[in-house]
Design a protein around this motif. Structure first.
Motif, PDB file in Angstrom:
ATOM      1  N   GLU A  53      32.502  39.953  31.812  1.00  0.00           N
ATOM      2  CA  GLU A  53      31.990  40.847  32.853  1.00  0.00           C
ATOM      3  C   GLU A  53      32.975  40.834  34.011  1.00  0.00           C
ATOM      4  OE1 GLU A  53      28.119  41.302  35.744  1.00  0.00           O
ATOM      5  OE2 GLU A  53      27.900  40.281  33.821  1.00  0.00           O
ATOM      6  N   ALA A  54      33.396  41.999  34.447  1.00  0.00           N
ATOM      7  CA  ALA A  54      34.333  42.113  35.563  1.00  0.00           C
ATOM      8  C   ALA A  54      33.604  41.823  36.868  1.00  0.00           C
ATOM      9  CB  ALA A  54      34.949  43.504  35.604  1.00  0.00           C
ATOM     10  N   ILE A  55      34.182  40.922  37.669  1.00  0.00           N
ATOM     11  CA  ILE A  55      33.617  40.585  38.976  1.00  0.00           C
ATOM     12  C   ILE A  55      34.743  40.451  39.988  1.00  0.00           C
ATOM     13  CG2 ILE A  55      31.676  39.336  37.963  1.00  0.00           C
ATOM     14  CD1 ILE A  55      33.155  36.730  38.905  1.00  0.00           C
ATOM     15  N   SER A  56      34.377  40.345  41.223  1.00  0.00           N
ATOM     16  CA  SER A  56      35.321  40.014  42.280  1.00  0.00           C
ATOM     17  C   SER A  56      35.014  38.586  42.707  1.00  0.00           C
ATOM     18  CB  SER A  56      35.149  40.977  43.469  1.00  0.00           C
ATOM     19  OG  SER A  56      35.979  40.566  44.527  1.00  0.00           O
ATOM     20  N   GLY A  73      47.930  34.713  31.419  1.00  0.00           N
ATOM     21  CA  GLY A  73      46.618  34.257  30.960  1.00  0.00           C
ATOM     22  C   GLY A  73      45.909  33.373  31.963  1.00  0.00           C
ATOM     23  N   HIS A  74      46.314  33.446  33.226  1.00  0.00           N
ATOM     24  CA  HIS A  74      45.708  32.557  34.231  1.00  0.00           C
ATOM     25  C   HIS A  74      44.214  32.807  34.404  1.00  0.00           C
ATOM     26  CE1 HIS A  74      46.808  36.083  36.649  1.00  0.00           C
ATOM     27  NE2 HIS A  74      45.884  35.702  37.517  1.00  0.00           N
ATOM     28  N   LEU A  75      43.771  34.054  34.294  1.00  0.00           N
ATOM     29  CA  LEU A  75      42.339  34.326  34.431  1.00  0.00           C
ATOM     30  C   LEU A  75      41.560  33.787  33.233  1.00  0.00           C
ATOM     31  CD1 LEU A  75      42.451  37.950  35.882  1.00  0.00           C
ATOM     32  CD2 LEU A  75      42.059  35.805  37.105  1.00  0.00           C
TER      33      LEU A  75
END
Length: 97
Positions: A53-56, A73-75
């Motif tokens: 899920e995309a979040i801030s 690939g840090h995220l």
């Protein structure tokens, strides 16, 4: 656990079962040991196959730079660290229940 292992019981039934020794107390786990400095050296990122899920998210700059310094690939790695923490907390909570 299979369906035949599941029974329904009311509070009075549970109290009777506890008094008669039918119910075992939860296992008391030892506190987790301190992790060695090289604990994460050989860690692998595992994809759980679930859509993300995309979040801030606001993180401290040094945290972001630490993960970015490890390359592409840090995220994904940040998510893996969060997943590890959540799994450990869920495991600890289920041992207490």
């Amino acid at each position: 656990m299979t369906g035949k292992d599941i029974r329904r019981a009311g509070l009075s039934d549970l109290r009777r079962m506890k008094e008669s020794g039918e119910l075992r107390p939860p296992i008391k786990a030892e506190p987790a040991p301190d992790l060695p400095d090289d604990f994460w050296d050989d860690a692998d990122v595992i994809n759980h196959g679930k859509p993300k899920e995309a979040i801030s998210l606001r993180v401290d700059p040094d945290i972001l730079e630490f993960f970015k310094a490890q390359g592409k690939g840090h995220l994904t790695r940040m998510n893996a660290v969060l997943r590890s923490y959540v799994d450990a907390q869920k495991s600890k909570a289920s041992r207490k229940a």
